[in-house]
Design a protein around this motif. Structure first.
Motif, PDB file in Angstrom:
ATOM      1  N   VAL A 232       0.794  -1.158   0.068  1.00  0.00           N
ATOM      2  CA  VAL A 232      -0.051   0.094   0.005  1.00  0.00           C
ATOM      3  C   VAL A 232       0.683   1.207  -0.092  1.00  0.00           C
ATOM      4  O   VAL A 232       1.877   1.191   0.601  1.00  0.00           O
ATOM      5  CB  VAL A 232      -0.849  -0.007   1.235  1.00  0.00           C
ATOM      6  CG1 VAL A 232      -0.151   0.037   2.537  1.00  0.00           C
ATOM      7  CG2 VAL A 232      -1.885   1.326   1.093  1.00  0.00           C
ATOM      8  N   THR A 233       0.590   2.188  -0.728  1.00  0.00           N
ATOM      9  CA  THR A 233       1.371   3.424  -0.948  1.00  0.00           C
ATOM     10  C   THR A 233       1.034   4.514   0.134  1.00  0.00           C
ATOM     11  O   THR A 233      -0.143   4.479   0.989  1.00  0.00           O
ATOM     12  CB  THR A 233       1.403   4.368  -2.173  1.00  0.00           C
ATOM     13  OG1 THR A 233       0.008   4.704  -2.255  1.00  0.00           O
ATOM     14  CG2 THR A 233       1.762   2.971  -3.184  1.00  0.00           C
ATOM     15  N   GLU A 235       0.296   7.670  -0.340  1.00  0.00           N
ATOM     16  CA  GLU A 235      -0.624   8.318  -0.863  1.00  0.00           C
ATOM     17  C   GLU A 235      -2.114   7.750  -0.643  1.00  0.00           C
ATOM     18  O   GLU A 235      -3.030   8.040  -0.224  1.00  0.00           O
ATOM     19  CB  GLU A 235      -0.860   8.389  -2.399  1.00  0.00           C
ATOM     20  CG  GLU A 235       0.604   9.190  -2.707  1.00  0.00           C
ATOM     21  CD  GLU A 235       1.708   8.585  -2.670  1.00  0.00           C
ATOM     22  OE1 GLU A 235       1.906   7.370  -3.195  1.00  0.00           O
ATOM     23  OE2 GLU A 235       2.737   9.116  -2.064  1.00  0.00           O
ATOM     24  N   GLU A 236      -2.339   6.249  -0.795  1.00  0.00           N
ATOM     25  CA  GLU A 236      -3.449   5.536  -0.716  1.00  0.00           C
ATOM     26  C   GLU A 236      -3.799   5.674   1.025  1.00  0.00           C
ATOM     27  O   GLU A 236      -4.810   5.630   1.384  1.00  0.00           O
ATOM     28  CB  GLU A 236      -3.348   4.109  -1.083  1.00  0.00           C
ATOM     29  CG  GLU A 236      -3.065   3.964  -2.324  1.00  0.00           C
ATOM     30  CD  GLU A 236      -2.661   2.623  -2.781  1.00  0.00           C
ATOM     31  OE1 GLU A 236      -3.347   2.165  -3.642  1.00  0.00           O
ATOM     32  OE2 GLU A 236      -1.796   2.144  -2.349  1.00  0.00           O
ATOM     33  N   GLN A 239      -5.601   8.835   1.887  1.00  0.00           N
ATOM     34  CA  GLN A 239      -6.983   8.922   1.268  1.00  0.00           C
ATOM     35  C   GLN A 239      -7.926   8.282   2.345  1.00  0.00           C
ATOM     36  O   GLN A 239      -9.118   8.647   2.585  1.00  0.00           O
ATOM     37  CB  GLN A 239      -7.369   8.252   0.092  1.00  0.00           C
ATOM     38  CG  GLN A 239      -6.444   8.895  -0.965  1.00  0.00           C
ATOM     39  CD  GLN A 239      -6.426   7.835  -2.395  1.00  0.00           C
ATOM     40  OE1 GLN A 239      -7.112   6.860  -2.270  1.00  0.00           O
ATOM     41  NE2 GLN A 239      -5.625   8.463  -3.236  1.00  0.00           N
ATOM     42  N   GLU A 240      -7.359   7.385   3.234  1.00  0.00           N
ATOM     43  CA  GLU A 240      -8.065   6.696   4.120  1.00  0.00           C
ATOM     44  C   GLU A 240      -8.066   7.249   5.645  1.00  0.00           C
ATOM     45  O   GLU A 240      -8.974   7.284   6.452  1.00  0.00           O
ATOM     46  CB  GLU A 240      -7.674   5.166   4.494  1.00  0.00           C
ATOM     47  CG  GLU A 240      -8.178   4.273   3.271  1.00  0.00           C
ATOM     48  CD  GLU A 240      -9.745   3.855   3.746  1.00  0.00           C
ATOM     49  OE1 GLU A 240     -10.499   4.080   2.763  1.00  0.00           O
ATOM     50  OE2 GLU A 240     -10.023   3.550   4.755  1.00  0.00           O
TER      51      GLU A 240
ATOM     52  N   CYS B   4     -13.799  -3.366   2.250  1.00  0.00           N
ATOM     53  CA  CYS B   4     -12.414  -3.654   2.523  1.00  0.00           C
ATOM     54  C   CYS B   4     -11.921  -4.137   3.802  1.00  0.00           C
ATOM     55  O   CYS B   4     -11.011  -4.902   3.696  1.00  0.00           O
ATOM     56  CB  CYS B   4     -11.933  -2.066   2.547  1.00  0.00           C
ATOM     57  SG  CYS B   4     -10.016  -1.768   2.641  1.00  0.00           S
ATOM     58  N   LYS B  37      -1.987  -5.407  -5.820  1.00  0.00           N
ATOM     59  CA  LYS B  37      -0.759  -4.650  -6.105  1.00  0.00           C
ATOM     60  C   LYS B  37       0.190  -5.263  -6.995  1.00  0.00           C
ATOM     61  O   LYS B  37       0.930  -4.976  -7.631  1.00  0.00           O
ATOM     62  CB  LYS B  37       0.048  -4.259  -4.777  1.00  0.00           C
ATOM     63  CG  LYS B  37      -0.731  -3.168  -4.174  1.00  0.00           C
ATOM     64  CD  LYS B  37      -0.880  -1.691  -5.187  1.00  0.00           C
ATOM     65  CE  LYS B  37      -2.006  -0.744  -4.454  1.00  0.00           C
ATOM     66  NZ  LYS B  37      -1.442  -0.096  -3.340  1.00  0.00           N
TER      67      LYS B  37
END
Lengths: 477, 297
Positions: A232-233, A235-236, A239-240, B4, B37
């Protein structure tokens, strides 16, 4: 009122005898019992908290006289005494069983202790450890935890990257403030260096695991096997989550750029210790991860990592020599651990710089060193400078462990475009915020290789800054 | 419920497990964080048992929507044997960390020969497929023992041409000697193919010794070559250096700088020496496991 009678000598803590402890990975120091803890606490002259130099010396500013007072105030009721002392400690530090064991107290809280001017400083680390251990054994910590559980409704969500000392502290502090916190950890267990780096004989993993149980009880979620930057980045995450804390440490080993570095049986200390601590390779084949340690081990370096690696190799049955390019008084490891290593039979060679690893059939068989000599001049850290003599010495070794330092891992920085220093450490402002707004960082990721407690101090400071950042964002929204 | 959150309820569940060829086991694993990913060329680190070790494996296929990845293991030692013997459909792997490593370079190279020795072909598959989809003309070559053929149909569908070369297992010879026959056939076949056609790139996954042997041939023809390297790994995130290799005179960590490298720059002999690091202990682990299995039944 009569002046308090000063007791100059500290109450000793028992240790396992050398011949017993070098055969296993069980903890060396046995710690205080209640009676001796109270006796040691009574030596404290109770400087007022606003002046107490010990509090200033502690990177997370634990109210030390306060918890010592709590201990001795209830000398006839141990459970009550410990509960009150633990409450004082937890206000500032939620991992006392860890810090009481691994902090270099002699350079921090114990260094400026007033008692140290007339005798031994108060044994603050061992007292902190006693409180945590006693509370854990009696289940007092469970009881007390309820007082620290906060309402999480609507305050905000924070992602913490890395479950080492910085990330754990940041997460725990934020949870106490009522934030919903998720920790993302790359390895399969939380703890960072506490899990993979520091051996059982200094920090038993059972002790660490109970400290980590607090995370869940305070509502912190831990996602292991998450490599931020890959899985996961950042940036992601942004967002959360309302904010992100980066506590990814400095986990990439520096290796020596000299001939023979790729020979077999030359380990980085990180690999060696990860195999031993995280993977329990010392229990092979009961555990599946192997480790190959020969009869003669040379450890290069003289920090805490070098001591841990040397003492671990010794427990795997090897004869161990630490080779250091400077002198005895320049060693950066904790005094207590150097003493333990010496008692256990680790040999020391000073003023030697490795110049080549010599091999046979692809395996290392010796290390060639250049002899160094000290100069009068000192460097910026106050250490004597050294210069080569032009003379060489070759020491036999069938295993070499390199413990010359660590640098930050590049995965995250490269993946997310942080502003970073040439050494890979993240650039942060006075509030520990990185070049990406809403992303904070602390510990070794910012400092380079430092100590557990400094990382915890950063985690705590960042938690406060994150709290303010989120509050002001919500107020302006 | 947040979708999620839902995908995390059962982590790393084994949705399918089957033996697809001799000593080759197919696992379809619920691992949404990886499936979403992962790119061709990347790998994962798996720990299957509580007292287990961490081993690198390569996602062969994946579905980002359904959240699964396929891993194919070759039973080579204790961990892969124990996974084959003890894991059932519906069980969970303890840890699947990833994706790790750098993706394979995705561009138009032209004519590519992608070689997989033994189970190495399962790592070739996603990369070759993606190269073909990108407009490259990909030929895959799989050289292995007769009963160990895998992904034949899948490769025939995915790339321009799939060449399969099998070598019989001679029961009178031990395994290492049998493996020499695979190496021999591999080298012969690669030479033959390079003589017949001009390739712009050769790529190979397989045992380091075989990679080196193939490289020696490719070098004669002057064709660029990439190889996925397989050094020993522990964490797979760049924090220990167990996987270090010398590439172009510099020390690189395969887990973060690779696993794909220019074959012309790799110090092959050094890498071969390092891969035998734990052979004795690996054999001991396997023997004790076999003994325990026999004793338990």
């Amino acid at each position: 009122m009569a002046r308090p009678k000063l007791i100059k000598e500290r109450v000793p803590t028992p240790e396992r005898p050398v011949e017993e402890r070098i055969k296993s990975f069980v903890e060396v120091n046995l710690g205080y019992d209640f009676a001796s803890a109270v006796k040691e606490a009574e030596r404290c002259i109770q400087c007022p908290p606003e002046y107490a130099p010990c509090i200033k010396g502690c990177p997370v500013h634990i109210n030390i006289p306060g918890f010592l007072k709590a201990l001795r105030e209830n000398a006839d009721n141990p459970d009550e005494a410990v509960k009150n002392a633990l409450r004082v400690i937890w206000n500032d530090n939620t991992l006392p069983a860890v810090t009481g064991r691994v902090c270099p107290q002699e350079e921090q809280c114990e260094a400026p202790c007033v008692m140290g001017k007339v005798g031994d400083p108060i044994n603050i680390g061992k007292l902190e450890r006693f409180v945590a251990d006693y509370a854990r054994e009696k289940g007092i910590d469970e009881e007390l935890l309820g007082e620290f559980i906060a309402e999480t409704d609507g305050k905000g969500k924070v992602a913490v990257v890395g479950a080492g000392p910085a990330g754990l502290t940041c997460a725990l502090e934020l949870a106490k403030l009522g934030y919903k916190v998720t920790i993302f950890e790359a390895l399969h267990e939380a703890g960072g260096v506490l899990m993979y780096g520091i051996p059982e004989f200094r920090l038993p993993k059972e002790v660490l695991k109970t400290e980590l149980d607090k995370l869940e009880k305070l509502g912190v979620e831990v996602k292991t096997n998450y490599i931020v930057g890959k899985t996961v980045t950042v940036e992601e995450l942004l967002q959360e989550y309302d904010a992100v804390f980066i506590g990814t440490g400095a986990g990439t080993p520096k290796l020596l750029n000299i001939p023979g570095i790729l020979l077999d049986r030359i380990y980085s200390a990180n690999e060696f210790l990860t195999r031993v601590n995280l993977m329990k390779a010392y229990l092979f084949p009961e555990y599946d991860t192997p480790i190959a340690v020969g009869k003669k081990v040379i450890v290069i370096g003289a920090g805490n990592t070098a001591m841990d690696a040397a003492r671990s190799a010794l427990r795997l049955g090897a004869e161990v020599t630490i080779a250091y390019r400077r002198g005895r008084e320049d060693m950066t490891a904790r005094i207590e651990e150097i003493a333990h290593a010496e008692e256990e039979g680790v040999k020391f060679e000073f003023f030697l710089t490795p110049v080549e690893f010599l091999g046979e059939n692809g395996k290392v068989k010796a290390v060639k060193f250049m002899k160094m000599r000290p100069l009068e001049e000192r460097d910026s850290r106050g250490k004597r400078k050294i210069e080569p003599t032009g003379e060489y010495v070759t020491l036999e070794a069938d295993t070499v462990i390199i413990a010359i330092g660590l640098e930050p891992n590049r995965i995250l920085v490269e993946a997310s475009g942080f502003e970073a220093n040439p050494d890979g450490t993240l650039v942060v402002d006075e509030n520990l915020m990185t070049s990406i707004p809403g992303v904070f960082a602390g510990g070794d990721a910012v400092r380079g290789e430092a100590t557990v407690i400094l990382a915890m101090g950063d985690g705590k400071k960042a938690a406060k800054a994150i709290d303010e950042y989120i509050k002001s964002r919500k107020a302006n929204a | 419920m947040n979708p999620c959150t839902e995908v995390f309820i059962v982590p790393y569940k084994i949705l399918e497990k089957k033996e697809i060829a001799m000593r080759n086991i197919w696992y379809k694993i619920h691992a949404p964080h990886v499936a979403k990913k992962v790119k061709p060329g990347q790998f994962v680190i798996v720990r299957a048992f509580k007292n287990g070790e961490r081993i690198p494996l390569t996602p062969v296929m994946w579905d980002p929507e359904q959240g699964w990845v396929v891993l194919i293991t070759f039973i080579r030692g204790k961990t892969t044997a124990r996974m084959a013997a003890e894991l059932k459909e519906g069980d969970e792997l303890l840890n699947v960390a990833g994706p790790l490593g750098n993706p394979a370079e995705m561009k138009k190279f032209g004519k590519i020969l992608a070689i997989g020795a033994y189970t190495g072909i399962v790592e070739v598959y996603p990369i070759a497929k993606a190269w073909q989809e990108l407009g490259n003309e990909v030929t895959t070559l799989h050289v292995t023992f007769e009963p160990m053929v895998v992904l034949k149909d899948e490769l025939e569908e995915a790339v321009g041409r799939h060449v399969l070369e099998t070598v019989p297992i001679d029961p009178n010879l031990d395994f290492p000697t049998n493996m020499k026959n695979v190496t021999k056939r591999l080298v012969e076949k690669v030479r033959e193919m390079l003589e017949q056609e001009k390739y712009d790139l050769v790529f190979m996954v397989g045992p380091t010794g075989d990679q080196k042997a193939v490289f020696e041939v490719v070098k004669e023809f002057g064709v660029p070559m990439k190889a996925d390297l397989h050094p020993i790994m522990v964490d797979g995130t760049g924090m220990c250096g167990a996987c270090r290799v010398t590439v172009g005179g510099e020390v690189k960590f395969a887990c973060i700088d690779g696993p794909e490298f220019d074959a012309y720059k790799v110090a092959w002999d050094e890498l071969i020496a390092r891969s035998g690091y734990y052979t004795d202990m690996e054999q001991r682990a396997m023997q004790e496991y076999m003994k325990a299995l026999e004793g338990g039944e």
